[in-house]
Design a protein around this motif. Structure first.
Motif, PDB file in Angstrom:
ATOM      1  N   TYR A   9     -11.427  20.305 -18.919  1.00 20.84           N
ATOM      2  CA  TYR A   9     -12.753  20.317 -17.979  1.00 20.84           C
ATOM      3  C   TYR A   9     -13.407  22.011 -18.117  1.00 20.84           C
ATOM      4  CZ  TYR A   9     -10.039  21.134 -14.226  1.00 20.84           C
ATOM      5  OH  TYR A   9      -9.395  21.340 -13.040  1.00 20.84           O
ATOM      6  N   GLN A  10     -14.539  22.431 -17.027  1.00 16.86           N
ATOM      7  CA  GLN A  10     -14.474  23.869 -17.150  1.00 16.86           C
ATOM      8  C   GLN A  10     -15.069  23.810 -15.568  1.00 16.86           C
ATOM      9  OE1 GLN A  10     -17.340  24.471 -20.705  1.00 16.86           O
ATOM     10  NE2 GLN A  10     -16.318  26.908 -19.862  1.00 16.86           N
ATOM     11  N   VAL A  11     -14.765  25.055 -14.757  1.00 16.73           N
ATOM     12  CA  VAL A  11     -15.546  24.883 -13.769  1.00 16.73           C
ATOM     13  C   VAL A  11     -16.750  26.191 -13.573  1.00 16.73           C
ATOM     14  CG1 VAL A  11     -14.551  25.294 -10.908  1.00 16.73           C
ATOM     15  CG2 VAL A  11     -13.288  23.866 -12.654  1.00 16.73           C
ATOM     16  N   PHE A  12     -17.201  25.915 -13.194  1.00 19.89           N
ATOM     17  CA  PHE A  12     -18.432  27.139 -13.093  1.00 19.89           C
ATOM     18  C   PHE A  12     -18.381  27.255 -11.122  1.00 19.89           C
ATOM     19  CE2 PHE A  12     -19.327  24.509 -16.777  1.00 19.89           C
ATOM     20  CZ  PHE A  12     -19.576  26.253 -17.156  1.00 19.89           C
ATOM     21  N   PHE A  13     -18.608  28.861 -11.039  1.00 14.99           N
ATOM     22  CA  PHE A  13     -17.816  28.987  -9.143  1.00 14.99           C
ATOM     23  C   PHE A  13     -19.715  30.330  -9.361  1.00 14.99           C
ATOM     24  CE2 PHE A  13     -13.436  28.958 -11.015  1.00 14.99           C
ATOM     25  CZ  PHE A  13     -13.143  28.003  -9.485  1.00 14.99           C
TER      26      PHE A  13
ATOM     27  N   ASP B  74     -11.642  26.036 -20.939  1.00 11.56           N
ATOM     28  CA  ASP B  74     -11.350  24.698 -20.814  1.00 11.56           C
ATOM     29  C   ASP B  74      -9.171  24.386 -20.077  1.00 11.56           C
ATOM     30  OD1 ASP B  74     -14.019  24.253 -22.217  1.00 11.56           O
ATOM     31  OD2 ASP B  74     -13.007  23.656 -23.974  1.00 11.56           O
ATOM     32  N   VAL B  75      -9.297  24.209 -19.169  1.00  7.12           N
ATOM     33  CA  VAL B  75      -7.852  23.238 -18.876  1.00  7.12           C
ATOM     34  C   VAL B  75      -8.324  21.506 -19.029  1.00  7.12           C
ATOM     35  CG1 VAL B  75      -8.173  24.910 -17.060  1.00  7.12           C
ATOM     36  CG2 VAL B  75      -9.498  23.552 -16.642  1.00  7.12           C
ATOM     37  N   GLU B  76      -7.154  21.414 -17.971  1.00  5.67           N
ATOM     38  CA  GLU B  76      -7.051  20.222 -18.213  1.00  5.67           C
ATOM     39  C   GLU B  76      -6.259  19.662 -16.294  1.00  5.67           C
ATOM     40  OE1 GLU B  76      -4.003  18.830 -21.008  1.00  5.67           O
ATOM     41  OE2 GLU B  76      -3.921  20.702 -22.165  1.00  5.67           O
TER      42      GLU B  76
ATOM     43  N   ILE C 107     -17.137  17.980 -16.758  1.00  6.45           N
ATOM     44  CA  ILE C 107     -15.902  17.447 -17.826  1.00  6.45           C
ATOM     45  C   ILE C 107     -15.954  16.473 -18.868  1.00  6.45           C
ATOM     46  CG2 ILE C 107     -15.070  15.278 -17.171  1.00  6.45           C
ATOM     47  CD1 ILE C 107     -15.033  15.309 -14.143  1.00  6.45           C
ATOM     48  N   TYR C 108     -15.443  16.877 -20.022  1.00  4.19           N
ATOM     49  CA  TYR C 108     -15.615  16.337 -21.310  1.00  4.19           C
ATOM     50  C   TYR C 108     -14.767  15.567 -21.300  1.00  4.19           C
ATOM     51  CZ  TYR C 108     -16.928  21.230 -21.843  1.00  4.19           C
ATOM     52  OH  TYR C 108     -17.479  22.739 -21.767  1.00  4.19           O
ATOM     53  N   THR C 109     -15.547  14.113 -21.544  1.00  2.00           N
ATOM     54  CA  THR C 109     -15.247  12.870 -21.755  1.00  2.00           C
ATOM     55  C   THR C 109     -15.675  11.532 -21.995  1.00  2.00           C
ATOM     56  OG1 THR C 109     -13.929  10.737 -20.647  1.00  2.00           O
ATOM     57  CG2 THR C 109     -15.385  11.446 -19.074  1.00  2.00           C
TER      58      THR C 109
END
Length: 284
Positions: A4-8, A21-23, A41-43
């Motif tokens: 997934y990625q997080v945007f701040f 990309d983090v797990e 989220i990539y799923t």
């Protein structure tokens, strides 16, 4: 969920940064001026809800230059991410002489942290005469195990009678992308999981077991050491490669006291490439 990625964003909803990309259970660094975030989220699954947990844990610990011995249950347990364990002598852990006959009695045991066990280095240690497995890795990612000595005991090499008496050296069967290299195994086993590699090791009187798929065993010296595949992983492509190893055997199974043990058990889906087999003692 694969990654997934997080945007701040700050209080005015201005974009202030994002992650790569983090797990799950990876550490995410939050910009100091961020007050809001959005997740991508990539799923392939259909999600109705998910949970965000914010907690801290040990990170980047170094354990070095210790003589760790005669511990009742374990030597070192459950290290956090980016832990380095180096230049230690870990020996005589657990065992009946301490009144402990149940496991794990491991030299190092890193498990039960779900996806929190990653990027640990274990190197330049000596493991000797431990009642359990020297290094237990379970559900770990990206672990490196290198330049270590794993010995069943301090007896000379000629006392090792084939595979029947081998004990646990490194157990990483439920792990991913483990690297095991430049180690010396005497009377010890190595179990490997998915997308892992073992190269440039020396094995004497032990066993190498591949439990999952996409494993590479290359450039090792294997003396009186068996090689097998267990628990075939049918959910993923199963091809594993055995490349450029020198495999020598000068003891028979009868001498080892185990007539039923396979020396090479190639169940399926192995590529054997440029290996040398010297089986002088296998006429019976």
């Amino acid at each position: 969920i694969l990654d997934y990625q997080v945007f701040f964003y700050d209080a005015s909803s201005a974009f202030v940064g994002k992650t790569n990309d983090v797990e799950i259970f990876d550490r995410v660094n939050i910009p100091t001026d961020a007050t809001k975030m959005k997740l991508v989220i990539y799923t392939n699954a259909s999600l109705s809800s998910f949970k965000v947990i914010n907690y801290d844990y040990a990170f980047g610990t170094i354990i070095e230059h210790n003589n760790i011995h005669h511990c009742i249950r374990q030597g070192i347990s459950n290290c956090g991410p980016y832990t380095v364990v180096r230049n230690n002598f870990i020996h005589d852990i657990g065992g009946a002489d301490l009144g402990i006959t149940a496991g794990p009695c491991a030299g190092i045991d890193i498990e039960d942290g779900l996806r929190n066990n990653y990027n640990n280095w274990i190197h330049d240690n000596t493991f000797q005469n431990n009642a359990g497995t020297d290094v237990v890795l379970r559900y770990c990612r990206y672990t490196k195990v290198f330049n270590n000595t794993f010995e069943k005991d301090d007896k000379p090499l000629w006392n090792i009678q084939g595979t029947a008496i081998s004990d646990g050296g490194v157990s990483a069967d439920y792990c991913r992308e483990t690297l095991v290299y430049n180690n010396y195994f005497k009377g010890k086993t190595l179990d490997l999981g998915r997308y892992s590699q073992a190269h440039d090791n020396i094995f004497y009187g032990g066993e190498v077991v591949v439990y999952q798929s996409q494993t590479v065993i290359r450039d090792n010296l294997m003396y009186n050491t068996s090689f097998t595949r267990a628990n075939l992983d049918y959910e993923y492509p199963n091809v594993s490669n055995v490349i450029n190893n020198y495999i020598f055997w000068d003891r028979s199974n009868k001498e080892a006291g185990d007539n039923s043990r396979w020396i090479f058990n190639d169940q399926q889906d192995f590529n054997w490439i440029n290996n040398t087999f010297d089986l002088n003692g296998m006429s019976d």
